[in-house]
Design an enzyme around this catalytic site. Structure first.
Site, PDB file in Angstrom:
ATOM      1  N   SER A 140      -8.378  -3.547   1.593  1.00 56.95           N
ATOM      2  CA  SER A 140      -7.069  -3.373   0.968  1.00 56.95           C
ATOM      3  C   SER A 140      -7.058  -4.152  -0.336  1.00 56.95           C
ATOM      4  O   SER A 140      -7.530  -5.302  -0.384  1.00 56.95           O
ATOM      5  CB  SER A 140      -5.966  -3.897   1.886  1.00 56.95           C
ATOM      6  OG  SER A 140      -4.754  -3.995   1.162  1.00 56.95           O
ATOM      7  N   TYR A 164      -3.143  -9.590   9.038  1.00 61.10           N
ATOM      8  CA  TYR A 164      -3.673  -8.299   8.569  1.00 61.10           C
ATOM      9  C   TYR A 164      -4.606  -8.511   7.376  1.00 61.10           C
ATOM     10  O   TYR A 164      -5.732  -8.005   7.350  1.00 61.10           O
ATOM     11  CB  TYR A 164      -2.505  -7.370   8.200  1.00 61.10           C
ATOM     12  CG  TYR A 164      -2.915  -6.113   7.470  1.00 61.10           C
ATOM     13  CD1 TYR A 164      -3.642  -5.111   8.109  1.00 61.10           C
ATOM     14  CD2 TYR A 164      -2.570  -5.913   6.124  1.00 61.10           C
ATOM     15  CE1 TYR A 164      -4.016  -3.959   7.437  1.00 61.10           C
ATOM     16  CE2 TYR A 164      -2.940  -4.763   5.447  1.00 61.10           C
ATOM     17  CZ  TYR A 164      -3.662  -3.791   6.101  1.00 61.10           C
ATOM     18  OH  TYR A 164      -4.039  -2.657   5.424  1.00 61.10           O
TER      19      TYR A 164
HETATM   20  N1  LIG Z   1      -1.026   2.618   3.513  1.00 59.46           N
HETATM   21  C1  LIG Z   1      -1.347   1.630   2.702  1.00 59.46           C
HETATM   22  O1  LIG Z   1      -0.550   1.245   1.816  1.00 59.46           O
HETATM   23  C2  LIG Z   1      -2.696   0.954   2.798  1.00 59.46           C
HETATM   24  C3  LIG Z   1      -3.095   0.129   1.757  1.00 59.46           C
HETATM   25  C4  LIG Z   1      -4.363  -0.469   1.815  1.00 59.46           C
HETATM   26  C5  LIG Z   1      -5.187  -0.229   2.889  1.00 59.46           C
HETATM   27  N2  LIG Z   1      -4.769   0.567   3.909  1.00 59.46           N
HETATM   28  C6  LIG Z   1      -5.697   0.793   5.014  1.00 59.46           C
HETATM   29  O2  LIG Z   1      -6.128   2.152   4.943  1.00 59.46           O
HETATM   30  C7  LIG Z   1      -6.395   2.633   6.265  1.00 59.46           C
HETATM   31  C8  LIG Z   1      -5.566   3.883   6.533  1.00 59.46           C
HETATM   32  O3  LIG Z   1      -4.197   3.549   6.355  1.00 59.46           O
HETATM   33  P1  LIG Z   1      -3.050   4.664   6.503  1.00 59.46           P
HETATM   34  O4  LIG Z   1      -1.830   4.054   5.937  1.00 59.46           O
HETATM   35  O5  LIG Z   1      -3.550   5.967   6.007  1.00 59.46           O
HETATM   36  O6  LIG Z   1      -2.915   4.679   8.102  1.00 59.46           O
HETATM   37  P2  LIG Z   1      -2.086   5.646   9.091  1.00 59.46           P
HETATM   38  O7  LIG Z   1      -1.315   4.740   9.983  1.00 59.46           O
HETATM   39  O8  LIG Z   1      -1.378   6.713   8.342  1.00 59.46           O
HETATM   40  O9  LIG Z   1      -3.256   6.331   9.942  1.00 59.46           O
HETATM   41  C9  LIG Z   1      -4.069   5.551  10.729  1.00 59.46           C
HETATM   42  C10 LIG Z   1      -4.772   6.438  11.739  1.00 59.46           C
HETATM   43  O10 LIG Z   1      -5.609   5.605  12.543  1.00 59.46           O
HETATM   44  C11 LIG Z   1      -5.435   5.952  13.900  1.00 59.46           C
HETATM   45  N3  LIG Z   1      -5.732   4.790  14.757  1.00 59.46           N
HETATM   46  C12 LIG Z   1      -4.934   3.716  14.956  1.00 59.46           C
HETATM   47  N4  LIG Z   1      -5.530   2.865  15.823  1.00 59.46           N
HETATM   48  C13 LIG Z   1      -6.712   3.426  16.160  1.00 59.46           C
HETATM   49  C14 LIG Z   1      -7.769   3.033  17.028  1.00 59.46           C
HETATM   50  N5  LIG Z   1      -7.686   1.908  17.750  1.00 59.46           N
HETATM   51  N6  LIG Z   1      -8.853   3.827  17.127  1.00 59.46           N
HETATM   52  C15 LIG Z   1      -8.925   4.992  16.431  1.00 59.46           C
HETATM   53  N7  LIG Z   1      -7.943   5.427  15.598  1.00 59.46           N
HETATM   54  C16 LIG Z   1      -6.866   4.646  15.470  1.00 59.46           C
HETATM   55  C17 LIG Z   1      -3.974   6.412  14.009  1.00 59.46           C
HETATM   56  O11 LIG Z   1      -3.766   7.231  15.150  1.00 59.46           O
HETATM   57  C18 LIG Z   1      -3.804   7.148  12.693  1.00 59.46           C
HETATM   58  O12 LIG Z   1      -4.147   8.518  12.819  1.00 59.46           O
HETATM   59  C19 LIG Z   1      -6.088   1.473   7.207  1.00 59.46           C
HETATM   60  O13 LIG Z   1      -7.283   0.762   7.471  1.00 59.46           O
HETATM   61  C20 LIG Z   1      -5.132   0.608   6.402  1.00 59.46           C
HETATM   62  O14 LIG Z   1      -5.161  -0.731   6.810  1.00 59.46           O
HETATM   63  C21 LIG Z   1      -3.538   1.174   3.896  1.00 59.46           C
END
Ligand SMILES: NC(=O)c1ccc[n+]([C@@H]2O[C@H](COP(=O)([O-])OP(=O)(O)OC[C@H]3O[C@@H](n4cnc5c(N)ncnc54)[C@H](O)[C@@H]3O)[C@@H](O)[C@H]2O)c1
Length: 258
Positions: A140, A164
């Protein structure tokens, strides 16, 4: 088509950015394994993709589930060429660090760091056998500033920011150290660091619109979309990046540039 004939496994592929990665990797010719704890979400994404894709149910926090899921893929395919460790997010009760219980701390490390470790450990042997592989970890951009959008929303909606980000920071160390260990086997390990991204989950759990303080910190003053980091993932998955390893690409509208 940069990825014709390749098998790509994307964890958390059922929603948000993972879903966008699945679409782009498939568009470049890869057969995509949409791996998610939510089988229905994985099946939905497979249904959307016109190219080759298969759903896979996996809980990346469980050794037993990871072993079973990776074996199921390797039973049907000659190997996994591309592993995108995307599943993750803030876990547990929302609190300031001084009020954070050990269970919440551990839940964040488990989902964001240990899950990536378990997936890497399970997939690397088959990449080693084939003498080539691409691992793309998801960090992130907030790791570099210590600030996330969660700071700018109502207190009751604030994420447990410190555990986190500590876990996501661990992804950086894992990426660099693992790159050194597996380079001689032809395996590249890199990371993408998305910035604030308005996924459906972020809209639901954090704020329906981007907090203005977030956009003011960026150079491009719009929230990230799930599609924004997908090009970087395709680049890191393709032979175009074969001379790169141990690196992190920030896709964040200039958040980290401040
Ligand atoms: N959204 C943001 O602003 C942001 C910013 C920086 C980094 N990230 C990172 O990017 C990645 C994706 O984020 P997002 O916002 O698209 O997430 P999201 O919540 O939209 O999707 C996450 C997916 O992961 C699946 N998941 C959750 N726990 C799981 C497990 N134990 N095993 C397998 N699958 C699992 C969920 O069912 C979901 O489909 C994450 O690692 C998040 O930390 C997000």
């Amino acid at each position: 088509m940069k990825l014709g004939g390749k098998i790509a496994l994307v964890t958390g592929g059922g929603n948000g950015m993972g879903r966008a990665y699945c679409h782009r990797l498939a568009g470049e010719g890869a057969t995509v394994v949409v791996a998610d704890i939510d089988r229905a979400a994985a099946e939905r994404v497979v249904g959307e993709i016109r190219e080759a894709a298969v759903p896979l149910e996996v809980d990346i926090t469980s050794q037993e589930s990871v072993t079973r899921a990776v074996r199921a893929v390797l039973d049907r395919h000659p190997g996994i060429d591309i592993l995108v460790n995307n599943a993750g997010g803030a876990a547990g009760e929302r609190a300031l660090l001084v009020d954070t219980d050990l269970d919440t701390w551990n839940a964040n490390l488990l989902l964001n760091l240990t899950g990536t470790f378990l997936m890497c450990r399970e997939v690397i042997p088959s990449m080693r056998t084939r003498g080539y592989g691409k691992i793309i970890n998801v960090c992130s951009g907030s790791v570099f500033s210590g600030i996330t959008a969660a700071l700018f929303v109502a207190p009751e909606r604030r994420n447990n920011l410190v555990p986190y980000l500590a876990a996501k920071g661990g992804i950086l160390g894992l990426t660099r150290a693992l790159a050194r260990e597996v380079g001689e086997w032809g395996i590249r390990v890199n990371a993408v660091a998305p910035g604030y991204t308005l996924t459906e989950r972020a809209k639901r759990t954090l704020a329906p619109e981007a907090p203005p303080q977030v956009l003011e910190r960026q150079i491009f003053r719009r929230p990230g979309t799930p599609e924004d980091p997908a090009g970087a993932v395709v680049f890191l998955a393709s032979p175009d990046s074969d001379f790169m390893t141990g690196q992190t690409i920030c896709v964040d509208g200039g958040w980290v540039a401040h």
